[in-house]
Design an enzyme around this catalytic site. Structure first.
Site, PDB file in Angstrom:
ATOM      1  N   ARG A 113     -37.777 -92.811 -13.202  1.00 56.22           N
ATOM      2  CA  ARG A 113     -38.214 -91.522 -13.721  1.00 56.22           C
ATOM      3  C   ARG A 113     -37.002 -90.718 -14.169  1.00 56.22           C
ATOM      4  O   ARG A 113     -35.972 -90.707 -13.478  1.00 56.22           O
ATOM      5  CB  ARG A 113     -38.938 -90.774 -12.591  1.00 56.22           C
ATOM      6  N   THR A 406     -46.797 -92.049 -24.527  1.00 55.46           N
ATOM      7  CA  THR A 406     -46.692 -93.039 -23.432  1.00 55.46           C
ATOM      8  C   THR A 406     -47.224 -94.438 -23.792  1.00 55.46           C
ATOM      9  O   THR A 406     -48.059 -94.575 -24.683  1.00 55.46           O
ATOM     10  CB  THR A 406     -47.378 -92.511 -22.150  1.00 55.46           C
ATOM     11  N   THR A 424     -42.507 -93.987 -20.853  1.00 51.96           N
ATOM     12  CA  THR A 424     -42.852 -92.762 -21.573  1.00 51.96           C
ATOM     13  C   THR A 424     -41.631 -91.992 -22.043  1.00 51.96           C
ATOM     14  O   THR A 424     -40.539 -92.157 -21.491  1.00 51.96           O
ATOM     15  CB  THR A 424     -43.706 -91.839 -20.656  1.00 51.96           C
ATOM     16  N   GLU A 426     -42.814 -88.829 -22.577  1.00 53.39           N
ATOM     17  CA  GLU A 426     -43.709 -87.706 -22.279  1.00 53.39           C
ATOM     18  C   GLU A 426     -44.579 -87.359 -23.480  1.00 53.39           C
ATOM     19  O   GLU A 426     -45.487 -88.066 -23.803  1.00 53.39           O
ATOM     20  CB  GLU A 426     -42.947 -86.487 -21.754  1.00 53.39           C
ATOM     21  N   GLU A 443     -39.444 -84.897 -20.587  1.00 50.83           N
ATOM     22  CA  GLU A 443     -40.113 -85.109 -19.293  1.00 50.83           C
ATOM     23  C   GLU A 443     -40.077 -83.880 -18.378  1.00 50.83           C
ATOM     24  O   GLU A 443     -40.914 -83.733 -17.492  1.00 50.83           O
ATOM     25  CB  GLU A 443     -39.487 -86.311 -18.586  1.00 50.83           C
ATOM     26  N   ASP A 446     -43.066 -81.899 -17.395  1.00 55.85           N
ATOM     27  CA  ASP A 446     -44.017 -82.369 -16.375  1.00 55.85           C
ATOM     28  C   ASP A 446     -43.845 -81.596 -15.059  1.00 55.85           C
ATOM     29  O   ASP A 446     -44.615 -81.777 -14.123  1.00 55.85           O
ATOM     30  CB  ASP A 446     -43.848 -83.872 -16.103  1.00 55.85           C
ATOM     31  N   SER A 471     -45.321 -87.183 -11.933  1.00 57.82           N
ATOM     32  CA  SER A 471     -45.975 -87.953 -12.999  1.00 57.82           C
ATOM     33  C   SER A 471     -47.417 -88.244 -12.615  1.00 57.82           C
ATOM     34  O   SER A 471     -47.819 -88.066 -11.461  1.00 57.82           O
ATOM     35  CB  SER A 471     -45.220 -89.269 -13.181  1.00 57.82           C
ATOM     36  N   SER A 472     -48.180 -88.707 -13.616  1.00 51.94           N
ATOM     37  CA  SER A 472     -49.533 -89.214 -13.352  1.00 51.94           C
ATOM     38  C   SER A 472     -49.618 -90.693 -13.675  1.00 51.94           C
ATOM     39  O   SER A 472     -50.693 -91.280 -13.597  1.00 51.94           O
ATOM     40  CB  SER A 472     -50.551 -88.487 -14.235  1.00 51.94           C
ATOM     41  N   GLY A 493     -51.293 -88.961 -19.946  1.00 55.09           N
ATOM     42  CA  GLY A 493     -50.950 -87.775 -19.162  1.00 55.09           C
ATOM     43  C   GLY A 493     -51.755 -87.755 -17.880  1.00 55.09           C
ATOM     44  O   GLY A 493     -52.002 -88.804 -17.279  1.00 55.09           O
TER      45      GLY A 493
END
Ligand code: DON
Length: 586
Positions: A113, A406, A424, A426, A443, A446, A471-472, A493
């Protein structure tokens, strides 16, 4: 009961496929512009790759054909995706990898990430009036850029699970970047839809628009010599070239010198970036083990909560055409989103009760709240147990807008290694800043824009220096008797959670094959209106959902699911018909 359900799901899916033909325009055309036969459903015996673009899937297949591992194929696939689907993922972004190693039966999750720069502060997405900035004011420019992570993730995954030389895995992308590739219909549509925003950075504008300022058309040949040069430098000098050398300096300069919206990234942020191995989150549901990505993604936890909340209600005996079924799934999702918003964020910065949120006792208490018949009038977060036994105060809800881009890749190799990877930058085209042939992520948006709740208490997912935004993304592996039988995931997302949970319910409870679960019309509830996919048979459920007390919004729900199932007959792969993905295997 089961047969009736099966017939109904099929009816829903088939009708949806028909109703969707208008929006299902990308895959066949993507195949025709790339000149590749690019099926969206296929079977194979030995190995398979599903990726969001035919050229990327082809790069992965070539690696698998050459005896490469699943991770080798992922590296080649991701490098090509960064070129042909630049709006979604690439060297300027990050991702999460969930990997099964056949050699020892281990499931590993790697967190690649992006991180907030050390200089990031909780108020950085507030305007001078103290209010959260409008989303695109925050996104476009340097402010939203987190430390890029994709390359470190690919290198680390390859160090653990690679078989072929890393440098060889960059070659397909270098070749395509130098020789050119056809702009896909979806990329062309997205460039045109972006318009002026994509002209914030003259480098980005020069890449996506022609000399007369017109957006690139589908089928136009696009070359990216800067990207080829970047990959060659990485090939010659390794990851340090990117994280310490001239490329790092260019990234920092681009972010810091943004004339409108400068950011906070420094050379040491890049130098210090590390990939983190996380404990995957796994629970037994529907007699299989479902494993997902842990924090800083909320995707695995929320998906597992939804499955754990609906299973006790006998969802396998319920019809996908009944509003009652979607009441159950929708309210389970509202409960999961309530917990997600309060409790979940980077575990290096907040105490997150992950085990408590997935504990059988906690889930059965929460599942009792789903007793019908109508929509729950009010949904609040629960009070899960913390590992240390203390009752920590509940943080307030944050403000985290999330909008589309993504990419999803699933791969299985000859040896039985299997992976699900979600990558991603984002938002579509990320921060819109381009450096050396790739786009930089946004990012950091987020994070919650609001650092505190109304009472001034800090929000779990507030911005902090060195923190990873929540994140999801939900790369998922399903295992039976310790061996993977399904790899799945999606972009979207915070809708990813609903897309993946719904597909898992359809596969595990309703026994639908992967081709059907990726195409099924979507019905989602993210703690707001019930979102129903426009132009599909799901719209027939709208009056029923309204009668149960929901506010309903009919809209496009642009998932990009990718799945491989391991069945007694072999591998079955499917790419979401809403995007231009492809399934290739042998
Ligand atoms: O990490 C996340 O959850 C988001 N940045 C992912 C964004 C996304 O999936 C956009 N989708 N279409």
């Amino acid at each position: 009961m089961r047969i009736a359900t099966a017939v109904l799901v099929t009816a829903l899916t088939v009708t949806a496929a028909r109703a969707e033909q208008a929006s299902d325009r990308y895959a066949p055309e993507a195949g025709s512009v790339t000149g590749i036969v690019a099926p969206q459903q296929a079977t194979a015996r030995r190995h398979m790759v599903v990726a969001a673009h035919p050229l990327a899937a082809r790069a992965g297949l070539e690696v698998l054909d050459a005896g490469g591992s699943a991770v080798d194929a992922l590296v080649a696939t991701q490098m090509v995706l960064g070129l042909v689907e630049p709006q979604s993922s690439g060297l300027g972004g990050g991702g999460f990898l969930l990997h099964y190693a056949a050699a020892n039966g281990g499931v590993t999750s790697l967190d690649g990430r992006e991180t907030a720069p050390a200089a990031a502060t909780p108020d950085m997405f507030l305007g001078t009036d103290g209010q959260p900035l409008p989303f695109f004011t925050a996104v476009v420019g340097g402010r939203s850029v987190g430390t890029p992570a994709t390359l470190r993730l690919m290198v680390e995954a390859h160090r653990r699970f690679g078989r072929l030389a890393f440098t060889d895995l960059l070659k397909p992308a270098i070749r395509l970047a130098e020789n050119g590739f056809p702009v896909s219909p979806r990329l062309a549509d997205l460039i045109a839809a972006e318009g002026e925003r994509l002209k914030h950075d003259p480098v980005t504008a020069a890449y996506f628009f022609d000399a007369a300022g017109a957006p690139l058309r589908a089928g136009a040949t696009l070359r990216n010599p800067a990207y080829a040069d970047t990959l060659r430098r990485i090939s010659d000098g390794g990851e340090d070239v990117f994280y310490r050398g001239e490329i790092a300096a260019d990234i920092v300069a681009k972010v810091m010198a943004d004339p409108v919206n400068p950011g906070r990234l420094s050379a040491s942020d890049l130098e210090n970036y590390t990939v983190i191995e996380r404990e995957p989150v796994c629970n037994t549901v529907f007699a299989v083990e479902v494993c997902g990505m842990g924090l800083p993604s909320s995707g695995g936890i929320a998906t597992l909560q939804i499955l754990g909340l609906v299973e006790p209600w006998g969802i396998e005996h319920m019809s996908p055409q009944a509003p009652e079924t979607w009441r159950l799934i929708g309210d389970a999702s509202r409960l999961a989103f309530a917990d997600r918003e309060r409790w979940l964020a980077d575990p290096a910065f907040v105490r997150a009760p992950v085990a408590g949120l997935l504990a059988t006792g906690y889930l059965s208490l929460r599942a009792k709240l789903l007793d019908g018949p109508n929509a729950m009038p009010e949904v609040t977060p629960g009070q899960p147990a913390f590992d240390d036994g203390a009752l920590w105060p509940m943080p307030p809800a944050g403000v985290t807008p999330e909008l589309p881009s993504t990419t999803q890749v699933v791969i299985r190799d000859d040896a039985g290694d299997m992976l699900s990877y979600t990558g991603t930058i984002e938002n579509g085209f990320g921060s819109r800043l381009m450096v050396r042939g790739f786009l930089l992520n946004n990012e950091l948006t987020d994070f919650s824009f609001a650092p505190t709740g109304k009472d001034g208490a800090p929000v779990a997912n507030r911005v902090e220096g060195g923190k990873r935004p929540r994140s999801s993304m939900a790369p998922t592996l399903v295992l039976r008797d310790g061996v993977p039988v399904l790899a799945i995931g999606s972009p979207g997302g915070s809708r990813i959670i609903g897309f993946v949970a719904q597909a898992l319910i359809a596969h595990l409870a309703w026994k639908k094959p992967v081709a059907e679960i990726v195409a099924m019309p979507h019905l989602l509830n993210r703690f707001g209106p019930f979102e129903v996919e426009a132009g599909t048979a799901a719209t027939a459920l709208v009056p029923g959902l309204q009668a149960l007390g929901y506010r309903v919004e009919v809209q496009e729900l642009n998932s990009g699911l990718a799945a491989i199932a391991v069945t007694p007959a072999g591998l079955e792969g499917a790419a979401d018909p809403r995007r231009e993905g492809a399934v290739l295997g042998r």
